[in-house]
Design a protein around this motif. Sequence first.
Motif, PDB file in Angstrom:
ATOM      1  N   LEU A   5     -22.405  -3.927  -4.426  1.00  0.00           N
ATOM      2  CA  LEU A   5     -22.115  -5.368  -5.124  1.00  0.00           C
ATOM      3  C   LEU A   5     -21.067  -6.103  -4.317  1.00  0.00           C
ATOM      4  O   LEU A   5     -21.348  -7.383  -4.055  1.00  0.00           O
ATOM      5  CB  LEU A   5     -21.518  -5.220  -6.531  1.00  0.00           C
ATOM      6  N   LEU A   6     -20.083  -5.501  -3.691  1.00  0.00           N
ATOM      7  CA  LEU A   6     -18.994  -6.008  -2.924  1.00  0.00           C
ATOM      8  C   LEU A   6     -19.584  -6.392  -1.622  1.00  0.00           C
ATOM      9  O   LEU A   6     -19.529  -7.616  -1.267  1.00  0.00           O
ATOM     10  CB  LEU A   6     -17.930  -4.776  -2.568  1.00  0.00           C
ATOM     11  N   THR A   7     -20.585  -5.793  -0.833  1.00  0.00           N
ATOM     12  CA  THR A   7     -21.144  -6.214   0.356  1.00  0.00           C
ATOM     13  C   THR A   7     -22.233  -7.238   0.317  1.00  0.00           C
ATOM     14  O   THR A   7     -22.451  -8.384   0.963  1.00  0.00           O
ATOM     15  CB  THR A   7     -21.810  -4.772   1.157  1.00  0.00           C
ATOM     16  N   ASP A   8     -22.792  -7.285  -0.981  1.00  0.00           N
ATOM     17  CA  ASP A   8     -23.817  -8.500  -1.198  1.00  0.00           C
ATOM     18  C   ASP A   8     -22.876  -9.658  -1.779  1.00  0.00           C
ATOM     19  O   ASP A   8     -23.358 -10.814  -1.162  1.00  0.00           O
ATOM     20  CB  ASP A   8     -24.794  -7.974  -2.412  1.00  0.00           C
ATOM     21  N   TYR A   9     -21.913  -9.402  -2.226  1.00  0.00           N
ATOM     22  CA  TYR A   9     -21.061 -10.705  -2.629  1.00  0.00           C
ATOM     23  C   TYR A   9     -20.485 -11.303  -1.437  1.00  0.00           C
ATOM     24  O   TYR A   9     -20.527 -12.564  -1.217  1.00  0.00           O
ATOM     25  CB  TYR A   9     -20.017 -10.283  -3.578  1.00  0.00           C
ATOM     26  N   PHE A  10     -20.003 -10.726  -0.496  1.00  0.00           N
ATOM     27  CA  PHE A  10     -19.628 -11.039   0.819  1.00  0.00           C
ATOM     28  C   PHE A  10     -20.812 -11.365   1.898  1.00  0.00           C
ATOM     29  O   PHE A  10     -20.387 -11.578   3.254  1.00  0.00           O
ATOM     30  CB  PHE A  10     -18.504 -10.427   1.327  1.00  0.00           C
ATOM     31  N   GLY A  70     -26.642 -15.671  -4.651  1.00  0.00           N
ATOM     32  CA  GLY A  70     -25.430 -14.732  -5.320  1.00  0.00           C
ATOM     33  C   GLY A  70     -25.746 -13.617  -6.222  1.00  0.00           C
ATOM     34  O   GLY A  70     -26.992 -13.058  -6.329  1.00  0.00           O
ATOM     35  N   LEU A  71     -25.066 -13.170  -7.077  1.00  0.00           N
ATOM     36  CA  LEU A  71     -25.205 -12.021  -8.018  1.00  0.00           C
ATOM     37  C   LEU A  71     -24.803 -12.397  -9.342  1.00  0.00           C
ATOM     38  O   LEU A  71     -23.760 -13.279  -9.631  1.00  0.00           O
ATOM     39  CB  LEU A  71     -24.320 -10.873  -7.449  1.00  0.00           C
ATOM     40  N   GLN A  72     -25.487 -11.993 -10.282  1.00  0.00           N
ATOM     41  CA  GLN A  72     -25.068 -12.069 -11.681  1.00  0.00           C
ATOM     42  C   GLN A  72     -24.158 -10.828 -12.161  1.00  0.00           C
ATOM     43  O   GLN A  72     -24.677  -9.989 -12.796  1.00  0.00           O
ATOM     44  CB  GLN A  72     -26.554 -11.883 -12.557  1.00  0.00           C
ATOM     45  N   LEU A  73     -23.040 -11.177 -11.604  1.00  0.00           N
ATOM     46  CA  LEU A  73     -22.114 -10.145 -11.791  1.00  0.00           C
ATOM     47  C   LEU A  73     -21.452  -9.898 -13.361  1.00  0.00           C
ATOM     48  O   LEU A  73     -21.325  -8.487 -13.575  1.00  0.00           O
ATOM     49  CB  LEU A  73     -20.706 -10.220 -11.243  1.00  0.00           C
ATOM     50  N   PHE A  74     -21.954 -10.692 -14.042  1.00  0.00           N
ATOM     51  CA  PHE A  74     -21.196 -10.605 -15.461  1.00  0.00           C
ATOM     52  C   PHE A  74     -22.379 -10.401 -16.482  1.00  0.00           C
ATOM     53  O   PHE A  74     -22.442 -10.539 -17.817  1.00  0.00           O
ATOM     54  CB  PHE A  74     -20.423 -11.722 -16.070  1.00  0.00           C
ATOM     55  N   TRP A  75     -23.810  -9.782 -16.020  1.00  0.00           N
ATOM     56  CA  TRP A  75     -24.723  -9.690 -16.918  1.00  0.00           C
ATOM     57  C   TRP A  75     -24.676  -8.533 -17.631  1.00  0.00           C
ATOM     58  O   TRP A  75     -24.000  -7.783 -17.338  1.00  0.00           O
ATOM     59  CB  TRP A  75     -25.906  -9.463 -16.189  1.00  0.00           C
ATOM     60  N   PRO A  76     -24.885  -8.541 -18.878  1.00  0.00           N
ATOM     61  CA  PRO A  76     -25.540  -9.365 -19.776  1.00  0.00           C
ATOM     62  C   PRO A  76     -24.757 -10.363 -20.675  1.00  0.00           C
ATOM     63  O   PRO A  76     -25.096 -11.211 -21.522  1.00  0.00           O
ATOM     64  CB  PRO A  76     -26.351  -8.489 -20.761  1.00  0.00           C
ATOM     65  N   TRP A  77     -23.353 -10.601 -20.240  1.00  0.00           N
ATOM     66  CA  TRP A  77     -22.425 -11.476 -21.011  1.00  0.00           C
ATOM     67  C   TRP A  77     -22.664 -12.923 -20.352  1.00  0.00           C
ATOM     68  O   TRP A  77     -22.229 -14.002 -21.128  1.00  0.00           O
ATOM     69  CB  TRP A  77     -20.974 -11.011 -20.891  1.00  0.00           C
ATOM     70  N   GLY A  78     -23.004 -12.932 -19.026  1.00  0.00           N
ATOM     71  CA  GLY A  78     -23.028 -14.324 -18.744  1.00  0.00           C
ATOM     72  C   GLY A  78     -24.114 -14.320 -17.340  1.00  0.00           C
ATOM     73  O   GLY A  78     -24.474 -13.294 -16.814  1.00  0.00           O
ATOM     74  N   PHE A  79     -24.699 -15.576 -17.190  1.00  0.00           N
ATOM     75  CA  PHE A  79     -26.115 -15.320 -16.356  1.00  0.00           C
ATOM     76  C   PHE A  79     -25.952 -16.242 -15.225  1.00  0.00           C
ATOM     77  O   PHE A  79     -26.629 -16.647 -14.506  1.00  0.00           O
ATOM     78  CB  PHE A  79     -27.140 -15.832 -17.270  1.00  0.00           C
ATOM     79  N   GLU A  80     -24.681 -16.699 -14.862  1.00  0.00           N
ATOM     80  CA  GLU A  80     -24.254 -17.428 -13.821  1.00  0.00           C
ATOM     81  C   GLU A  80     -24.244 -16.525 -12.758  1.00  0.00           C
ATOM     82  O   GLU A  80     -23.999 -15.611 -12.351  1.00  0.00           O
ATOM     83  CB  GLU A  80     -22.700 -17.835 -13.837  1.00  0.00           C
ATOM     84  N   TYR A  81     -24.486 -16.998 -11.313  1.00  0.00           N
ATOM     85  CA  TYR A  81     -24.731 -16.402  -9.994  1.00  0.00           C
ATOM     86  C   TYR A  81     -23.142 -16.525  -9.317  1.00  0.00           C
ATOM     87  O   TYR A  81     -22.851 -17.575  -9.307  1.00  0.00           O
ATOM     88  CB  TYR A  81     -25.608 -16.824  -9.140  1.00  0.00           C
ATOM     89  N   TYR A  82     -22.685 -15.564  -8.564  1.00  0.00           N
ATOM     90  CA  TYR A  82     -21.345 -15.632  -8.054  1.00  0.00           C
ATOM     91  C   TYR A  82     -21.753 -15.253  -6.643  1.00  0.00           C
ATOM     92  O   TYR A  82     -22.371 -14.293  -6.277  1.00  0.00           O
ATOM     93  CB  TYR A  82     -20.347 -14.829  -8.664  1.00  0.00           C
ATOM     94  N   LYS A  83     -21.091 -16.081  -5.607  1.00  0.00           N
ATOM     95  CA  LYS A  83     -21.295 -15.730  -4.166  1.00  0.00           C
ATOM     96  C   LYS A  83     -20.185 -16.223  -3.479  1.00  0.00           C
ATOM     97  O   LYS A  83     -19.348 -17.336  -3.818  1.00  0.00           O
ATOM     98  CB  LYS A  83     -22.527 -16.333  -3.678  1.00  0.00           C
ATOM     99  N   SER A  84     -19.644 -15.440  -2.841  1.00  0.00           N
ATOM    100  CA  SER A  84     -18.243 -15.743  -1.884  1.00  0.00           C
ATOM    101  C   SER A  84     -18.583 -16.910  -0.812  1.00  0.00           C
ATOM    102  O   SER A  84     -19.818 -17.153  -0.377  1.00  0.00           O
ATOM    103  CB  SER A  84     -17.865 -14.582  -1.049  1.00  0.00           C
ATOM    104  N   ASP A  85     -17.655 -17.771  -0.679  1.00  0.00           N
ATOM    105  CA  ASP A  85     -17.701 -18.649   0.416  1.00  0.00           C
ATOM    106  C   ASP A  85     -17.710 -18.296   1.700  1.00  0.00           C
ATOM    107  O   ASP A  85     -18.197 -18.861   2.800  1.00  0.00           O
ATOM    108  CB  ASP A  85     -16.584 -19.879   0.013  1.00  0.00           C
ATOM    109  N   TRP A  86     -17.304 -16.854   1.959  1.00  0.00           N
ATOM    110  CA  TRP A  86     -17.256 -16.608   3.049  1.00  0.00           C
ATOM    111  C   TRP A  86     -18.381 -15.463   3.450  1.00  0.00           C
ATOM    112  O   TRP A  86     -18.560 -14.730   2.383  1.00  0.00           O
ATOM    113  CB  TRP A  86     -15.762 -15.481   3.524  1.00  0.00           C
ATOM    114  N   SER A  87     -18.973 -15.412   4.311  1.00  0.00           N
ATOM    115  CA  SER A  87     -20.127 -14.574   4.754  1.00  0.00           C
ATOM    116  C   SER A  87     -19.591 -13.492   5.749  1.00  0.00           C
ATOM    117  O   SER A  87     -19.431 -14.005   7.037  1.00  0.00           O
ATOM    118  CB  SER A  87     -21.357 -15.310   5.226  1.00  0.00           C
ATOM    119  N   LEU A  88     -19.332 -12.480   5.423  1.00  0.00           N
ATOM    120  CA  LEU A  88     -18.910 -11.293   6.141  1.00  0.00           C
ATOM    121  C   LEU A  88     -19.971 -10.495   6.854  1.00  0.00           C
ATOM    122  O   LEU A  88     -19.594  -9.809   7.939  1.00  0.00           O
ATOM    123  CB  LEU A  88     -17.803 -10.578   5.807  1.00  0.00           C
ATOM    124  N   PHE A  89     -20.873 -10.359   6.094  1.00  0.00           N
ATOM    125  CA  PHE A  89     -22.058  -9.702   6.717  1.00  0.00           C
ATOM    126  C   PHE A  89     -23.536 -10.441   6.775  1.00  0.00           C
ATOM    127  O   PHE A  89     -23.696 -11.065   5.916  1.00  0.00           O
ATOM    128  CB  PHE A  89     -22.405  -8.545   5.471  1.00  0.00           C
TER     129      PHE A  89
END
Length: 128
Positions: free
Chosen positions: A95-100, A109-128
């Motif tokens: 999850l951490l490497t996909d986030y960055f 991005g990723l739905q990090l808070f599934w099943p409680w939330g369906f928003e996608y989260y992604k870092s503004d920095w692309s490290l990978f």
Amino acid sequence: MPSPIGHLLAGAAITLAADQRHQLSRRWRNVALIGAALAAAPDLDLLLPGAHRTITHSFFAVGVVCLGSLAWTYRTGRIAPLLALAWTLSYASHLLTDYFGADYGTPAGLQLFWPWGFEYYKSDWSLF
């Protein structure tokens, strides 16, 4: 997004780092292979149409892996919290490497808070 090989290496490295003194298991290669497999496991959601970066890429899934790791180590006759933690962190490393990671998909991005939330989260920095 990081490559599958990158995820495998991160999981093996985390598990081996936790097992520096070989306290987790005498079969450290097997322990590292399980950590590597767990780090790549979130991408199994590619087999489910439209589910990539949702269910298996969430904190809920990390909790399931944690409980499963504790249950597995308990089944062996003793609770090994360090081993369960190492396997949980191996899974969470995905999850951490996909986030960055660079993500050009839609939605990104990723739905990090599934099943409680369906928003996608992604870092503004692309490290990978």
